[in-house]
Design a protein around this motif. Structure first.
Motif, PDB file in Angstrom:
ATOM      1  N   GLN A  91      -7.210 -14.449   8.257  1.00  0.00           N
ATOM      2  CA  GLN A  91      -8.357 -14.564   7.655  1.00  0.00           C
ATOM      3  C   GLN A  91      -9.087 -15.843   8.292  1.00  0.00           C
ATOM      4  O   GLN A  91      -8.108 -16.838   7.918  1.00  0.00           O
ATOM      5  CB  GLN A  91      -8.272 -14.434   6.369  1.00  0.00           C
ATOM      6  N   THR A 139     -14.634  -6.650   5.537  1.00  0.00           N
ATOM      7  CA  THR A 139     -15.715  -6.888   4.763  1.00  0.00           C
ATOM      8  C   THR A 139     -16.758  -6.717   5.216  1.00  0.00           C
ATOM      9  O   THR A 139     -16.981  -7.170   6.446  1.00  0.00           O
ATOM     10  CB  THR A 139     -15.508  -8.253   3.905  1.00  0.00           C
ATOM     11  N   ASP A 173      -2.863  -2.291   9.058  1.00  0.00           N
ATOM     12  CA  ASP A 173      -3.458  -2.610   7.993  1.00  0.00           C
ATOM     13  C   ASP A 173      -4.829  -3.498   8.166  1.00  0.00           C
ATOM     14  O   ASP A 173      -4.397  -4.479   8.814  1.00  0.00           O
ATOM     15  CB  ASP A 173      -2.588  -3.113   6.830  1.00  0.00           C
ATOM     16  N   ASN A 227     -12.504 -11.087   8.340  1.00  0.00           N
ATOM     17  CA  ASN A 227     -11.577  -9.793   8.203  1.00  0.00           C
ATOM     18  C   ASN A 227     -10.419 -10.067   8.644  1.00  0.00           C
ATOM     19  O   ASN A 227      -9.957 -11.101   9.460  1.00  0.00           O
ATOM     20  CB  ASN A 227     -12.240  -8.871   9.150  1.00  0.00           C
ATOM     21  N   ASN A 243      -8.329  -5.341   6.582  1.00  0.00           N
ATOM     22  CA  ASN A 243      -9.275  -5.535   5.362  1.00  0.00           C
ATOM     23  C   ASN A 243     -10.486  -6.052   5.990  1.00  0.00           C
ATOM     24  O   ASN A 243     -10.663  -7.218   6.521  1.00  0.00           O
ATOM     25  CB  ASN A 243      -8.529  -6.794   4.709  1.00  0.00           C
ATOM     26  N   THR A 277       0.941  -1.163  -0.028  1.00  0.00           N
ATOM     27  CA  THR A 277       0.173  -0.111   0.169  1.00  0.00           C
ATOM     28  C   THR A 277       0.729   1.156  -0.074  1.00  0.00           C
ATOM     29  O   THR A 277       1.091   1.942   0.992  1.00  0.00           O
ATOM     30  CB  THR A 277      -0.803  -0.025   1.084  1.00  0.00           C
ATOM     31  N   ASN A 316     -10.702  -0.722   3.794  1.00  0.00           N
ATOM     32  CA  ASN A 316      -9.264  -1.024   4.086  1.00  0.00           C
ATOM     33  C   ASN A 316      -8.471   0.021   4.449  1.00  0.00           C
ATOM     34  O   ASN A 316      -7.597   0.642   3.878  1.00  0.00           O
ATOM     35  CB  ASN A 316      -8.656  -1.596   2.579  1.00  0.00           C
ATOM     36  N   THR A 354     -16.578  -2.865   1.227  1.00  0.00           N
ATOM     37  CA  THR A 354     -15.134  -3.317   1.890  1.00  0.00           C
ATOM     38  C   THR A 354     -14.532  -2.028   2.191  1.00  0.00           C
ATOM     39  O   THR A 354     -14.891  -0.834   1.762  1.00  0.00           O
ATOM     40  CB  THR A 354     -14.295  -3.950   0.712  1.00  0.00           C
TER      41      THR A 354
END
Length: 599
Positions: free
Chosen positions: A595, A517, A513, A556, A515, A214, A481, A479
């Protein structure tokens, strides 16, 4: 300031003895590798000779940074060799003098992490006489090292187009052998983990996944970067990866300088579609804005402190934001299907799809009446291929309520029947602050702090609808992020003598970071759906089927890393040779919510 300088020198000399004893055993690299390359500092070095080629020991070398007026003095050793270390990118005036010889003056543009070579030849004459050599040249050829590198100079950072203002885009354009694909960078075909970005001595790499995954949240903004050197092959032992990108940030000068920029893109004005779009196509709205400002100069506190020629500050801020709508096509159940009516439904081959009543299941060893095919079990089709409303599951009703309604009459088993658009939002503000101070000819230091906060990176489509106590986007199409980075670097350089000097760098990287959803993934949606949830797992479960299902917010991921590093780089000049030795202490702390598997 004088008391602070004495304190630093005193304590540095005390702690440097055990550091030297340890690091001398760790590594020793002879010849002319880059001594202070981790911080981005370079040097000016060479051999002082007379007009016949004989070496001149004890020649005085005076180097001045034009922008800051900071000067450094050293002398050539018995072999005529000299080196002026810890010089950051800029233009330097060089004066070399020795009794019985004319003075030699020139200038050079020093690049990031460069060891520039200037070999003065002094003719016989009075010291008051000068030999001036035309300067301001950039040395592009390195004859004392086999390293292959590419330099992204400040002029090119300012001049090259920056769509998105990502530093990785600029290094990709200017570095042979560097490949960029989906925010992954590879050098000469090696894995992305083989390339590490280092800013002022602090790594910016994501250790979890390798590389700059990123770059908008991992790297400083281009306005705060002075130069970048990317070593792609044959770099020195002080680097921990096969390829290293060395970033040096800007520092203040004796003059107050500042910049301001703004880039705005809005498709409400002008052409908003491309040739390939149909005539009746309406482009989704796009509002993109990038603005920022930077400034730097000497530290001046009226009636308290005047830092011209020795103390400098620099600050840069920028904010990136983009708001648009993502348009995509999907397959969802038709309105008739939501009422249980599957009559006339066929697959892609045109074969009718029969819905059977599970309550009529019987064991059979003969062909089933409905299909004429022998099966172990047989079922009876629903009349008219329609499921009675009395047999519809309450959970199925909620699923249908959550799914967006179709926008066309297409058969969802054959083609998409929903054109959906959802909001997409990204907001990334960041700031960089740097202080530089020169205590005296033998002691100088810098401090740099950067904060990058990606507050929102929202996308996904199509969004599930709000229904039955479940918010919109909780079951599909949302989503986010978000991410955040902090970088702190402190560098201190001490010159023991013209032939022995050291650099100490302490740094920290904190990188987070996520992620995420599904909107509000902390709620117990399974209880709202009437499903068992024996382990009390929060989030929406996965719903799959022959038509587009509902995704899960129970998978997530959250990654977090904190890296501390302490580098000690020492250089000893022995005749015409340089001995570089040092060591690194690094503490890496990784935390990850991996995850998981959704219900």
């Amino acid at each position: 300031m004088r008391m602070l300088a004495r304190y630093l020198r005193h304590n540095f000399n005390k702690i440097n003895v055990p550091i030297l004893a340890v690091t001398a055993v760790l590594a020793m690299v002879a010849c002319c590798q880059m001594a202070f390359a981790q911080s981005g500092a370079g040097s000016i070095q060479g051999t002082v000779t007379d007009s016949t080629g004989g070496v001149i020991p004890g020649a005085l070398v005076h180097v001045v940074n034009r922008a800051t007026a900071v000067s450094t003095n050293t002398k050539s050793d018995s072999a005529g060799f000299y080196q002026v270390p810890d010089l950051f990118t800029g233009t330097y005036d060089i004066t070399v003098s020795s009794p019985g010889f004319k003075s030699y003056t020139t200038s050079i543009d020093l690049l990031v992490a460069q060891d520039a070579v200037v070999n003065p030849a002094l003719p016989v004459g009075a010291v008051t006489q000068q030999v001036t050599v035309a300067g301001n040249a950039v040395q592009l050829t390195t004859t004392d090292s086999g390293a292959i590198f590419s330099t992204l100079e400040n002029n090119r950072i300012n001049q090259l187009p920056e769509n998105g203002r990502l530093l990785t885009n600029l290094t990709g354009l200017t570095t042979p052998g560097l490949e960029i694909s989906d925010n992954e960078q590879r050098v000469n075909g090696i894995q992305e983990e083989g390339l590490q970005y280092v800013a002022d001595g602090v790594t910016t790499t994501n250790i979890h996944y390798g590389g700059e995954t990123t770059p908008r949240t991992q790297l400083p903004d281009p306005d705060s970067v002075q130069e970048v050197q990317l070593n792609v092959s044959g770099a020195g032992a002080q680097y921990s990866t096969p390829a290293t990108a060395i970033i040096t940030t800007k520092s203040g000068t004796n003059d107050l300088h500042g910049t301001f920029f703004e880039t705005a893109e809005n498709n409400a004005i002008g052409v908003s579609k491309v040739r390939q779009d149909p005539y009746n196509f309406t482009a989704p709205p796009l509002i993109r804005n990038e603005f920022g400002a930077s400034a730097g100069g000497p530290i001046i506190l009226p009636h308290v402190y005047h830092g011209k020629d020795k103390s400098f500050w620099f600050f840069a801020y920028e904010r990136f934001s983009e708001s648009t709508r993502a348009v995509a096509n999907y397959a969802v159940p038709t309105m008739a299907m939501r009422q249980g009516n599957f009559s006339g439904v066929t697959n892609g081959a045109g074969v009718p799809q029969t819905i059977y009543d599970p309550s009529t299941t019987i064991a059979s060893n003969s062909p089933c009446a409905a299909s004429g095919v022998s099966q172990q079990y047989c079922r009876t089709p629903f009349p008219n291929n329609t499921i009675p409303s009395s047999e519809e599951s309450p959970t199925a009703k909620i699923f249908y309520d959550l799914m967006p309604q179709p926008t066309s009459a297409a058969n969802p088993l054959v083609a998409d029947n929903l054109t959906s658009s959802s909001n997409v939002l990204e907001v990334v503000p960041q700031a960089t602050f740097r202080l530089d101070h020169v205590f005296d000819d033998s002691n100088r230091a810098y401090l740099r702090f950067s904060d990058v906060d990606q507050t929102a990176d929202i996308g996904g489509s199509p969004r599930s609808l709000a229904a039955d106590g479940i918010p919109a986007g909780a079951a599909e199409g949302y989503t986010n992020n978000p991410g955040q980075s902090f970088f702190t670097a402190v560098g201190y350089t001490h010159t023991f003598s013209p032939t022995f000097f050291a650099e100490t760098i302490a740094g920290e990287q904190w990188y987070d970071d996520k992620n995420l959803t599904g909107y509000d993934s902390t709620a117990n949606y399974e209880s709202k759906l009437g499903l068992p949830n024996n382990f009390g797992e929060a989030g929406f479960p996965t719903v799959s089927g022959p038509i587009n299902g509902l995704t899960s917010s129970q998978a997530n991921t959250v990654t977090d890393q904190i890296i501390w590093n302490l580098d000690e780089n020492l250089t000893k000049i022995v005749g015409p040779h340089q001995l570089h030795f040092g060591g690194r202490w690094e503490h890496v702390r990784l935390a990850e919510l991996p995850q998981g598997l959704a219900d």
